[in-house]
Design a protein around this motif. Structure first.
Motif, mmCIF file in Angstrom:
data_model
loop_
_atom_site.group_PDB
_atom_site.id
_atom_site.type_symbol
_atom_site.label_atom_id
_atom_site.label_comp_id
_atom_site.label_asym_id
_atom_site.label_seq_id
_atom_site.Cartn_x
_atom_site.Cartn_y
_atom_site.Cartn_z
ATOM 1 N N LEU A 90 -2.170 -42.775 6.698
ATOM 2 C CA LEU A 90 -1.635 -41.422 6.805
ATOM 3 C C LEU A 90 -0.127 -41.468 6.586
ATOM 4 N N ARG A 91 0.385 -40.548 5.785
ATOM 5 C CA ARG A 91 1.826 -40.476 5.527
ATOM 6 C C ARG A 91 2.411 -39.346 6.358
ATOM 7 N N VAL A 92 3.354 -39.667 7.233
ATOM 8 C CA VAL A 92 3.928 -38.675 8.149
ATOM 9 C C VAL A 92 5.425 -38.927 8.346
ATOM 10 N N ARG A 93 6.080 -37.941 8.936
ATOM 11 C CA ARG A 93 7.479 -38.082 9.357
ATOM 12 C C ARG A 93 7.492 -38.223 10.874
ATOM 13 N N ILE A 94 8.069 -39.323 11.355
ATOM 14 C CA ILE A 94 8.061 -39.633 12.784
ATOM 15 C C ILE A 94 9.480 -39.533 13.345
ATOM 16 N N PRO A 95 9.639 -38.918 14.524
ATOM 17 C CA PRO A 95 10.965 -38.791 15.138
ATOM 18 C C PRO A 95 11.616 -40.153 15.381
ATOM 19 N N ILE A 96 12.928 -40.204 15.187
ATOM 20 C CA ILE A 96 13.700 -41.426 15.429
ATOM 21 C C ILE A 96 14.308 -41.366 16.828
ATOM 22 N N GLU A 97 14.140 -42.421 17.590
ATOM 23 C CA GLU A 97 14.741 -42.525 18.925
ATOM 24 C C GLU A 97 15.930 -43.483 18.840
ATOM 25 N N PHE A 98 17.125 -42.943 18.965
ATOM 26 C CA PHE A 98 18.336 -43.759 18.855
ATOM 27 C C PHE A 98 18.612 -44.457 20.189
ATOM 28 N N LEU A 99 18.773 -45.771 20.125
ATOM 29 C CA LEU A 99 18.977 -46.573 21.333
ATOM 30 C C LEU A 99 20.407 -47.105 21.402
ATOM 31 N N GLY A 100 20.978 -47.070 22.601
ATOM 32 C CA GLY A 100 22.303 -47.630 22.809
ATOM 33 C C GLY A 100 23.422 -46.652 22.484
ATOM 34 N N THR A 101 24.650 -47.131 22.678
ATOM 35 C CA THR A 101 25.858 -46.361 22.380
ATOM 36 C C THR A 101 26.624 -47.078 21.281
ATOM 37 N N ALA A 102 26.884 -46.388 20.195
ATOM 38 C CA ALA A 102 27.573 -47.010 19.064
ATOM 39 C C ALA A 102 28.944 -47.531 19.490
ATOM 40 N N GLU A 103 29.233 -48.784 19.146
ATOM 41 C CA GLU A 103 30.497 -49.417 19.529
ATOM 42 C C GLU A 103 31.692 -48.620 19.025
ATOM 43 N N GLU A 107 12.102 -46.535 17.081
ATOM 44 C CA GLU A 107 13.364 -46.890 17.720
ATOM 45 C C GLU A 107 14.376 -47.399 16.694
ATOM 46 N N ALA A 108 15.622 -46.956 16.855
ATOM 47 C CA ALA A 108 16.709 -47.418 15.986
ATOM 48 C C ALA A 108 17.896 -47.784 16.868
ATOM 49 N N ASP A 109 18.252 -49.057 16.887
ATOM 50 C CA ASP A 109 19.376 -49.541 17.701
ATOM 51 C C ASP A 109 20.693 -49.226 16.988
ATOM 52 N N ILE A 110 21.565 -48.470 17.652
ATOM 53 C CA ILE A 110 22.850 -48.103 17.043
ATOM 54 C C ILE A 110 24.033 -48.739 17.774
#
Length: 205
Positions: free
Chosen positions: A99-112, A141-144
């Motif tokens: 299945l092709r879908v758009r999934i929400p991104i969860e940004f993790l951490g505080t950008a330096e 999840e996306a670590d920033i």
């Protein structure tokens, strides 16, 4: 697959007055469709729908349609009115087909870079991916935390769960850390002052 299920009732009237009466009774008009399913107008209980919706739009669950077989579905789309859900599209899917879908991104951490006065800007909040329904997460999840001033995060930088393939361009910009307007103005003022001081020094020579 989600353990959640949702019971739906088929509906025949689709005029505005009947839809309004449904909503007044705490039900939400909806439709379920798919490549192997004719479009079926239905309604679902608003409170029960919210329990399912909280698990994530891309998570597969059982839709128990009155007078029909249980269907594996996801929430394909929805409309809101006055902050409340007013209509929902359910997509009938196959558990063994990607299945092709758009999934929400969860940004993790505080950008330096934000600690030095930078501003984190989200260019995208969803990521287009493909995978079997059971493999698709409710969020990605996306670590920033490593991002410094001037850095950018692209889709190809994000680590995906096993069995999930990136469909979006790997170069698609997801987030950036840029200098704040105040910092830019301060830097410009400093440069002007330095130039002015240099001009004064030359004039005095």
């Amino acid at each position: 697959m989600s353990s959640h299920s949702l019971t739906a009732e088929q509906r025949n009237d689709t005029n505005h007055s009947s839809l309004r009466r449904l909503r007044e009774k705490g039900r939400i008009p909806a439709v379920v469709y798919g490549s192997q399913t004719d479009s079926i107008p239905i309604s679902v209980d608003a409170k029960e729908l919210m329990k399912v919706a909280r698990t994530g739009r891309t998570e597969m669950f059982k839709l128990k349609v009155e007078g029909s077989s249980d269907l594996n579905v996801i929430i394909k789309d929805f409309q809101k009115k006055g902050g409340e859900w007013s209509h929902v599209d359910f997509l009938h899917i196959s558990a063994d087909k990607p299945l092709r879908v758009r999934i929400p991104i969860e940004f993790l951490g505080t950008a330096e870079g934000t600690k030095a006065g930078g501003v984190l800007q989200h260019q995208e909040t969803e990521l287009e991916v493909e995978g079997l329904p059971a493999k698709l997460p409710t969020s990605i999840e996306a670590d920033i935390s490593h991002m410094k001033m001037g850095d950018k995060l692209v889709a190809g930088d994000i680590r995906l769960p096993e069995g999930v393939k990136l469909i979006a361009s790997p170069e698609e910009v997801i987030a950036t850390v840029t200098a704040s307007r105040a910092a830019v103005e301060t830097e410009a003022e400093s440069e002007e002052q330095a130039e002015s001081a240099a001009d004064t020094a030359k004039a005095g020579e």
